[in-house]
Write a protein that holds these residues in place. Structure first.
Motif, PDB file in Angstrom:
ATOM      1  N   LEU A  80       0.827  -1.205   0.000  1.00  0.00           N
ATOM      2  CA  LEU A  80       0.000   0.000   0.000  1.00  0.00           C
ATOM      3  C   LEU A  80       0.863   1.257   0.000  1.00  0.00           C
ATOM      4  O   LEU A  80       0.616   2.206  -0.755  1.00  0.00           O
ATOM      5  CB  LEU A  80      -0.927   0.002   1.220  1.00  0.00           C
ATOM      6  N   PHE A  81       1.908   1.252   0.831  1.00  0.00           N
ATOM      7  CA  PHE A  81       2.761   2.433   0.910  1.00  0.00           C
ATOM      8  C   PHE A  81       3.502   2.668  -0.398  1.00  0.00           C
ATOM      9  O   PHE A  81       3.561   3.801  -0.902  1.00  0.00           O
ATOM     10  CB  PHE A  81       3.768   2.294   2.056  1.00  0.00           C
ATOM     11  N   GLU A  82       4.083   1.612  -0.974  1.00  0.00           N
ATOM     12  CA  GLU A  82       4.842   1.776  -2.212  1.00  0.00           C
ATOM     13  C   GLU A  82       3.950   2.287  -3.342  1.00  0.00           C
ATOM     14  O   GLU A  82       4.353   3.160  -4.117  1.00  0.00           O
ATOM     15  CB  GLU A  82       5.493   0.446  -2.608  1.00  0.00           C
ATOM     16  N   GLU A  83       2.735   1.753  -3.450  1.00  0.00           N
ATOM     17  CA  GLU A  83       1.816   2.211  -4.486  1.00  0.00           C
ATOM     18  C   GLU A  83       1.399   3.661  -4.239  1.00  0.00           C
ATOM     19  O   GLU A  83       1.269   4.441  -5.195  1.00  0.00           O
ATOM     20  CB  GLU A  83       0.586   1.303  -4.539  1.00  0.00           C
ATOM     21  N   TRP A  84       1.197   4.024  -2.975  1.00  0.00           N
ATOM     22  CA  TRP A  84       0.811   5.397  -2.646  1.00  0.00           C
ATOM     23  C   TRP A  84       1.947   6.357  -2.973  1.00  0.00           C
ATOM     24  O   TRP A  84       1.745   7.379  -3.632  1.00  0.00           O
ATOM     25  CB  TRP A  84       0.428   5.480  -1.176  1.00  0.00           C
ATOM     26  N   TYR A  85       3.146   6.029  -2.525  1.00  0.00           N
ATOM     27  CA  TYR A  85       4.257   6.951  -2.773  1.00  0.00           C
ATOM     28  C   TYR A  85       4.536   7.083  -4.271  1.00  0.00           C
ATOM     29  O   TYR A  85       4.808   8.188  -4.767  1.00  0.00           O
ATOM     30  CB  TYR A  85       5.529   6.505  -2.049  1.00  0.00           C
ATOM     31  N   LYS A  86       4.456   5.986  -5.006  1.00  0.00           N
ATOM     32  CA  LYS A  86       4.685   6.042  -6.449  1.00  0.00           C
ATOM     33  C   LYS A  86       3.681   6.991  -7.112  1.00  0.00           C
ATOM     34  O   LYS A  86       4.057   7.815  -7.961  1.00  0.00           O
ATOM     35  CB  LYS A  86       4.585   4.642  -7.042  1.00  0.00           C
ATOM     36  N   SER A  90      -7.452   2.446  -5.928  1.00  0.00           N
ATOM     37  CA  SER A  90      -8.002   1.906  -7.170  1.00  0.00           C
ATOM     38  C   SER A  90      -7.058   0.873  -7.783  1.00  0.00           C
ATOM     39  O   SER A  90      -7.491  -0.212  -8.206  1.00  0.00           O
ATOM     40  CB  SER A  90      -8.247   3.050  -8.153  1.00  0.00           C
ATOM     41  N   GLU A  91      -5.747   1.190  -7.823  1.00  0.00           N
ATOM     42  CA  GLU A  91      -4.764   0.258  -8.380  1.00  0.00           C
ATOM     43  C   GLU A  91      -4.663  -1.007  -7.533  1.00  0.00           C
ATOM     44  O   GLU A  91      -4.535  -2.113  -8.053  1.00  0.00           O
ATOM     45  CB  GLU A  91      -3.392   0.936  -8.471  1.00  0.00           C
ATOM     46  N   TYR A  92      -4.713  -0.829  -6.219  1.00  0.00           N
ATOM     47  CA  TYR A  92      -4.620  -1.977  -5.318  1.00  0.00           C
ATOM     48  C   TYR A  92      -5.786  -2.935  -5.538  1.00  0.00           C
ATOM     49  O   TYR A  92      -5.612  -4.155  -5.529  1.00  0.00           O
ATOM     50  CB  TYR A  92      -4.591  -1.502  -3.868  1.00  0.00           C
ATOM     51  N   ALA A  93      -6.974  -2.402  -5.769  1.00  0.00           N
ATOM     52  CA  ALA A  93      -8.142  -3.244  -6.003  1.00  0.00           C
ATOM     53  C   ALA A  93      -7.941  -4.107  -7.248  1.00  0.00           C
ATOM     54  O   ALA A  93      -8.307  -5.290  -7.271  1.00  0.00           O
ATOM     55  CB  ALA A  93      -9.392  -2.384  -6.148  1.00  0.00           C
ATOM     56  N   LYS A  94      -7.319  -3.521  -8.282  1.00  0.00           N
ATOM     57  CA  LYS A  94      -7.067  -4.277  -9.510  1.00  0.00           C
ATOM     58  C   LYS A  94      -6.039  -5.382  -9.264  1.00  0.00           C
ATOM     59  O   LYS A  94      -6.185  -6.515  -9.730  1.00  0.00           O
ATOM     60  CB  LYS A  94      -6.570  -3.336 -10.606  1.00  0.00           C
ATOM     61  N   ILE A  95      -4.986  -5.032  -8.542  1.00  0.00           N
ATOM     62  CA  ILE A  95      -3.933  -6.008  -8.253  1.00  0.00           C
ATOM     63  C   ILE A  95      -4.482  -7.152  -7.414  1.00  0.00           C
ATOM     64  O   ILE A  95      -4.164  -8.322  -7.631  1.00  0.00           O
ATOM     65  CB  ILE A  95      -2.761  -5.324  -7.519  1.00  0.00           C
ATOM     66  N   LYS A  96      -5.337  -6.807  -6.465  1.00  0.00           N
ATOM     67  CA  LYS A  96      -5.882  -7.799  -5.543  1.00  0.00           C
ATOM     68  C   LYS A  96      -6.767  -8.806  -6.267  1.00  0.00           C
ATOM     69  O   LYS A  96      -6.801  -9.997  -5.907  1.00  0.00           O
ATOM     70  CB  LYS A  96      -6.685  -7.084  -4.454  1.00  0.00           C
ATOM     71  N   VAL A  97      -7.454  -8.345  -7.310  1.00  0.00           N
ATOM     72  CA  VAL A  97      -8.283  -9.256  -8.091  1.00  0.00           C
ATOM     73  C   VAL A  97      -7.409 -10.317  -8.759  1.00  0.00           C
ATOM     74  O   VAL A  97      -7.749 -11.508  -8.799  1.00  0.00           O
ATOM     75  CB  VAL A  97      -9.088  -8.482  -9.154  1.00  0.00           C
ATOM     76  N   LEU A  98      -6.264  -9.888  -9.267  1.00  0.00           N
ATOM     77  CA  LEU A  98      -5.362 -10.813  -9.947  1.00  0.00           C
ATOM     78  C   LEU A  98      -4.627 -11.719  -8.979  1.00  0.00           C
ATOM     79  O   LEU A  98      -4.241 -12.832  -9.330  1.00  0.00           O
ATOM     80  CB  LEU A  98      -4.347 -10.021 -10.777  1.00  0.00           C
ATOM     81  N   ASN A  99      -4.421 -11.239  -7.748  1.00  0.00           N
ATOM     82  CA  ASN A  99      -3.647 -12.003  -6.776  1.00  0.00           C
ATOM     83  C   ASN A  99      -4.281 -11.856  -5.396  1.00  0.00           C
ATOM     84  O   ASN A  99      -3.846 -11.033  -4.585  1.00  0.00           O
ATOM     85  CB  ASN A  99      -2.195 -11.516  -6.755  1.00  0.00           C
ATOM     86  N   PRO A 100      -5.321 -12.638  -5.101  1.00  0.00           N
ATOM     87  CA  PRO A 100      -6.038 -12.495  -3.819  1.00  0.00           C
ATOM     88  C   PRO A 100      -5.151 -12.719  -2.597  1.00  0.00           C
ATOM     89  O   PRO A 100      -5.415 -12.180  -1.529  1.00  0.00           O
ATOM     90  CB  PRO A 100      -7.136 -13.565  -3.909  1.00  0.00           C
ATOM     91  N   ALA A 101      -4.080 -13.515  -2.735  1.00  0.00           N
ATOM     92  CA  ALA A 101      -3.199 -13.804  -1.599  1.00  0.00           C
ATOM     93  C   ALA A 101      -2.022 -12.840  -1.544  1.00  0.00           C
ATOM     94  O   ALA A 101      -0.962 -13.164  -1.017  1.00  0.00           O
ATOM     95  CB  ALA A 101      -2.694 -15.240  -1.689  1.00  0.00           C
ATOM     96  N   LYS A 133       4.962 -11.407  -2.728  1.00  0.00           N
ATOM     97  CA  LYS A 133       4.300 -11.687  -4.001  1.00  0.00           C
ATOM     98  C   LYS A 133       4.241 -10.431  -4.866  1.00  0.00           C
ATOM     99  O   LYS A 133       4.383 -10.493  -6.083  1.00  0.00           O
ATOM    100  CB  LYS A 133       2.900 -12.245  -3.761  1.00  0.00           C
ATOM    101  N   TYR A 134       4.030  -9.288  -4.251  1.00  0.00           N
ATOM    102  CA  TYR A 134       3.992  -8.024  -4.990  1.00  0.00           C
ATOM    103  C   TYR A 134       5.359  -7.727  -5.599  1.00  0.00           C
ATOM    104  O   TYR A 134       5.485  -7.365  -6.765  1.00  0.00           O
ATOM    105  CB  TYR A 134       3.580  -6.906  -4.042  1.00  0.00           C
ATOM    106  N   LYS A 135       6.392  -7.904  -4.802  1.00  0.00           N
ATOM    107  CA  LYS A 135       7.752  -7.619  -5.267  1.00  0.00           C
ATOM    108  C   LYS A 135       8.207  -8.643  -6.300  1.00  0.00           C
ATOM    109  O   LYS A 135       8.897  -8.309  -7.261  1.00  0.00           O
ATOM    110  CB  LYS A 135       8.702  -7.612  -4.061  1.00  0.00           C
ATOM    111  N   ASP A 136       7.836  -9.910  -6.094  1.00  0.00           N
ATOM    112  CA  ASP A 136       8.113 -10.992  -7.032  1.00  0.00           C
ATOM    113  C   ASP A 136       9.599 -11.051  -7.401  1.00  0.00           C
ATOM    114  O   ASP A 136       9.978 -10.946  -8.570  1.00  0.00           O
ATOM    115  CB  ASP A 136       7.261 -10.842  -8.302  1.00  0.00           C
ATOM    116  N   THR A 137      10.433 -11.223  -6.395  1.00  0.00           N
ATOM    117  CA  THR A 137      11.873 -11.306  -6.622  1.00  0.00           C
ATOM    118  C   THR A 137      12.218 -12.562  -7.405  1.00  0.00           C
ATOM    119  O   THR A 137      11.714 -13.643  -7.114  1.00  0.00           O
ATOM    120  CB  THR A 137      12.618 -11.313  -5.274  1.00  0.00           C
ATOM    121  N   LYS A 138      13.074 -12.400  -8.371  1.00  0.00           N
ATOM    122  CA  LYS A 138      13.519 -13.546  -9.171  1.00  0.00           C
ATOM    123  C   LYS A 138      15.008 -13.431  -9.405  1.00  0.00           C
ATOM    124  O   LYS A 138      15.591 -12.346  -9.344  1.00  0.00           O
ATOM    125  CB  LYS A 138      12.761 -13.608 -10.491  1.00  0.00           C
TER     126      LYS A 138
END
Length: 836
Positions: free
Chosen positions: A641-647, A711-722, A727-732
């Motif tokens: 939430l914080f990263e999306e808000w600050y961005k 609004s963006e978080y709601a979209k992300i949450k639909v794609l990834n409920p968990a 998971k958001y950072k998705d380090t690889k």
């Protein structure tokens, strides 16, 4: 009829054999020669686990040794090399590097030389924003060659050859690499060669220089000259306000208030830079084309390091800690080993392609590095005589550029050529008028001929016994400039900022300079003994984390747009408060996920938020943010939430830049500047949406951006409920060729770029090391990979889980080859081939 069937079968078999053993290009995408890959006698199934095929004790006969060498492998397959002399030791080191990391060594050096087309063909298809897009490998190779990386490596070898004694050590390393390559059959080639349908080539001193220049480019090859120039032209008198080079909250590497010795070159008498910004206008900003410019080094390339004095530790021994932050890949950039000769006993990590240990410890000292961040890459605008652009103006006269023809071998196609122009400043990298830096010349320190004794720097560091020997060893180390942290069994701790620091007038090199006047050249280099350094400070610790090196009282000007603003303050604040420090405390600290950035920014955003205007769902998200402890743990949602808000807040605040054509060629205000502007001046004119007639404030920006975040978080949450932070950072960690089966994705890790545990996708602590400087040093280490570069080996990534969970291995530091230890599982004896 039988003959017809035979001929048909023969033709079909021959056609299939030809097809499978040839590389094809389908719609721009290369299809490897899968015939060699599937061959039952030499294909991928022959790439088994090399170590599992070895007996517990064996003898290896080689050509290039003066005596015999013993290699003991521990239970992590870390080799411990025991040799009677240094040449034999590095010969076997080269052989082991090749045995375990040959494709990595080959691929990185060919990429640095602008030779990727030999591996990958003329172009590739890659996905950009979900759509396939053609990437010109040839254009990447051309730009790499134009940047002068191959030329830089050639100049390095010229310098190295002037010290025959040390160059002979490198030649022994090269011979070891080639000894292993010569022993290989096609069945033994690493699987990547079989996938690409290519084969290894002999190693050379030039390839070691190329590997060295790859690291130098990654750590000291970046610049923001054009971006800063355009920002100055865009913002005018506000530039210094928006882009200050120092802020008072900074905790510099050398503590504030340090008194400096008198400079032997008085910076006040440095001739004025004759450059002018008038030759560039804001119209020079171009939108650019995808893949038409070389990628800049990752601004997060850096590290943490610190050492604490014995009076701050529980066991009364100094402790040194380091974790270099680099791009993460498989195989890992590091190869762990021990080297023991009559005058060296050193343990740590090496770079496959370069002899000796780069970060580590011996019986007397321990050391590690962070990036200094000096700007040693400056752009000069060239005034060409005419449209041919072969002669340029310098001090009132036109001189001819040196034209160098560069050949490029394209896989399955043949040779093509390019011409690179060299000026007194350096090469002209971009000639396409759609690129902002077109027709400019690059002055990069890495192009200069190397110090003849450069190779001896790490040889002497590896054998150093105290602070003075350590400093003396580093006098020939020039690039990339590093902050070397040091600890010693005699109780000393210290920090040496090492490398060549150009002498410049204030702000010289921060902007594009006029290349028609030689007065705009650097004025030499800061004397080595006046580089920032200190030893045994009263506070009981030394540290660096890529921040400003000094306070403004330092007598020489230096610059960077990427000095770190948060990790340095976290580290220093923690160490100031700590006492009776244990190894476990240092482990916890290296894995610390807390964020000073969030601690400073989030309360200010909440303070300026119009919470009364929020909907019920929006208030629910705000309630999740308010109690957050500012720690980027993997299972938390608040960091998302914080990263999306600050961005969203940053984007709304700096719409003057981010909505402009050519936005990528304008310098972006630093995160710390944005946060402190919010803190100190929430009514500043830049908190305004330029697309509306109203005059907004920080309160409006915070509220608008919060609603956008929801609004963006709601979209992300639909794609990834968990969804959580991991998971958001998705380090690889990708394989060098980005082959999914050879990569590791969705790593369950916390941390952030501004945490001490600075993990972000594809980037982070590439080696964690903690050394206690007891009578015989003890160390705890881990890196995100394994010793082997073979994806089919259990040692390919067997350290990764430990790294993910923040655990360590205790290093096995042997004192002599006869030393018995239950962790030794394999012994190899290397001997000379008998003379016939």
């Amino acid at each position: 009829m039988r003959i017809f069937k035979f001929l048909a079968a023969f033709i079909l078999t021959a056609g299939l054999t030809y097809s499978l053993n040839r590389s094809w290009n389908i719609k721009g995408a290369p299809l490897p020669a899968v015939g060699s890959l599937l061959n039952p006698f030499s294909g991928f199934w022959r790439n088994g686990d090399l170590f599992s095929l070895k007996s517990p004790s064996q003898t290896v006969t080689v050509n290039g040794l003066q005596g015999s060498v013993t290699v003991k492998y521990d239970d992590r397959m870390v080799p411990h090399i025991f040799a009677d002399n240094l040449k034999d030791a590095v010969y076997v080191q080269g052989r082991l590097h090749a045995q375990n990391r040959l494709f990595q060594m080959d691929f990185i050096t060919r990429a640095t030389a602008g030779r990727l087309t030999e591996f990958l063909g003329e172009s590739l298809i890659r996905t950009v924003n979900g759509k396939p897009s053609a990437v010109s490998i040839l254009e990447i190779d051309k730009l790499t060659r134009r940047k002068g990386l191959l030329w830089a490596a050639e100049n390095a070898v010229k310098g190295w050859q002037k010290d025959p004694a040390t160059f002979a050590v490198l030649e022994s390393y090269v011979a070891g690499v080639n000894d292993y390559i010569a022993s290989m059959k096609p069945t033994d080639y690493p699987i990547e060669y079989k996938l690409l349908g290519v084969k290894p080539e002999p190693w050379t001193a030039l390839k070691t220089a190329l590997f060295s220049k790859a690291m130098a480019n990654d750590l000291a090859g970046g610049d923001y000259d054009l971006e800063a120039t355009n920002a100055k032209l865009l913002f005018g008198k506000d530039f210094d306000f928006l882009y200050p080079e120092f802020f008072k909250e900074q905790s510099p590497i050398v503590p504030k208030g340090t008194l400096w010795t008198t400079a032997s070159v008085n910076p006040k008498k440095v001739p004025k830079n004759d450059g002018s910004l008038s030759f560039l206008g804001i119209e020079e900003i171009k939108s650019g084309l995808q893949f038409n410019t070389l990628e800049k080094p990752d601004p997060s390339n850096g590290s943490n390091n610190w050492a604490v004095a014995k009076n701050k530790t529980k066991d009364k021994y100094p402790i040194l800690c380091g974790d270099p932050h680099l791009g993460l890949s498989l195989p890992s950039i590091w190869y762990e080993l021990q080297i023991t000769t009559p005058d060296i006993n050193v343990y740590g990590v090496s770079l496959p392609g370069i002899p000796m240990v780069i970060i580590g410890f011996n019986n007397h000292i321990a050391w590690t590095q962070t990036n200094s961040g000096f700007d040693v890459a400056d752009w000069y605008a060239i005034q060409w005589k005419d449209a041919k652009k072969e002669s340029y103006l310098l001090d009132g006269a036109y001189i001819k550029a040196e034209l160098k023809i560069e050949p490029f071998l394209i896989k399955d196609k043949g040779l093509v050529y390019d011409t690179v122009k060299y000026t007194v400043w350096g090469p002209v990298v971009y000639t396409n008028d759609s690129i902002g830096r077109h027709d400019m010349a690059l002055r990069w320190l890495g192009h200069d001929e190397s110090d003849p004794h450069e190779l001896s720097a790490f040889v002497n560091v590896n054998k150093a016994k105290n602070w003075q020997e350590f400093k003396e060893a580093l006098k020939t180390y020039n690039l990339p400039s590093q902050n070397f942290a040091f600890a010693c069994t005699d109780g000393d701790i210290g920090l040496q900022v090492n490398g060549l620091l150009p002498i410049k007038e204030k702000e010289q090199g921060r902007f594009v300079q006029d290349g028609s006047k030689s007065a705009n050249a650097w004025k030499g280099f800061v004397p080595r003994d006046q580089n920032p350094q200190y030893r045994n400070p009263a506070r009981g610790f030394i540290s660096s984390a890529n921040q400003q090196l000094t306070d403004p009282s330092y007598p020489y000007y230096y610059n960077s747009e990427n000095f770190e603003s948060y990790r340095n303050r976290i580290i220093n604040n923690k160490l100031e408060k700590m006492d009776s420090i244990r190894i476990e405390d240092m482990m916890k600290m290296q894995n610390d996920n807390s964020s000073l950035f969030a601690a400073e920014a989030l309360p200010l955003l909440i303070k300026n938020l119009d919470s009364a205007s929020l909907s019920v769902p929006e208030k629910t998200l705000l309630d999740q943010l308010k109690p957050w402890n500012m720690i980027y743990d993997k299972d938390k949602i608040a960091p998302v939430l914080f990263e999306e808000w600050y961005k969203a807040f940053y984007t709304a605040t700096w719409d003057e830049i981010l909505t402009r054509k050519g936005k990528d060629e304008i310098l972006k205000p630093a995160t710390w500047r944005t946060v402190f502007l919010l803190r100190d001046d929430p009514n500043n004119i830049y908190f305004d949406d330029i697309s509306t007639p109203a005059r907004e404030t920080a309160r409006d920006m915070a509220t608008i951006s919060f609603k956008k975040m929801c609004s963006e978080y709601a979209k992300i949450k639909v794609l990834n409920p968990a969804l959580d932070w991991a998971k958001y950072k998705d380090t690889k960690i990708n394989h060098l060729l980005s082959i999914p089966a050879f990569s590791r994705s969705h790593l369950d890790v916390g941390g952030s770029a501004k945490s001490i545990n600075a993990i972000k996708p594809g980037h982070g602590p590439s080696w964690r090391m903690i050394v206690q400087m007891s009578e015989t040093p003890k160390a705890w280490v881990v890196f995100p990979g394994g010793e082997s570069g073979n994806p089919g080996s259990k040692n390919y990534d067997d350290f990764l889980n430990k790294w993910i969970e923040g655990s360590y291995y205790e290093a096995l530091f042997l004192q002599k080859k006869e030393q018995a230890d239950k962790r030794i599982i394999l012994t190899e004896t290397y001997g000379r081939e008998a003379k016939k």
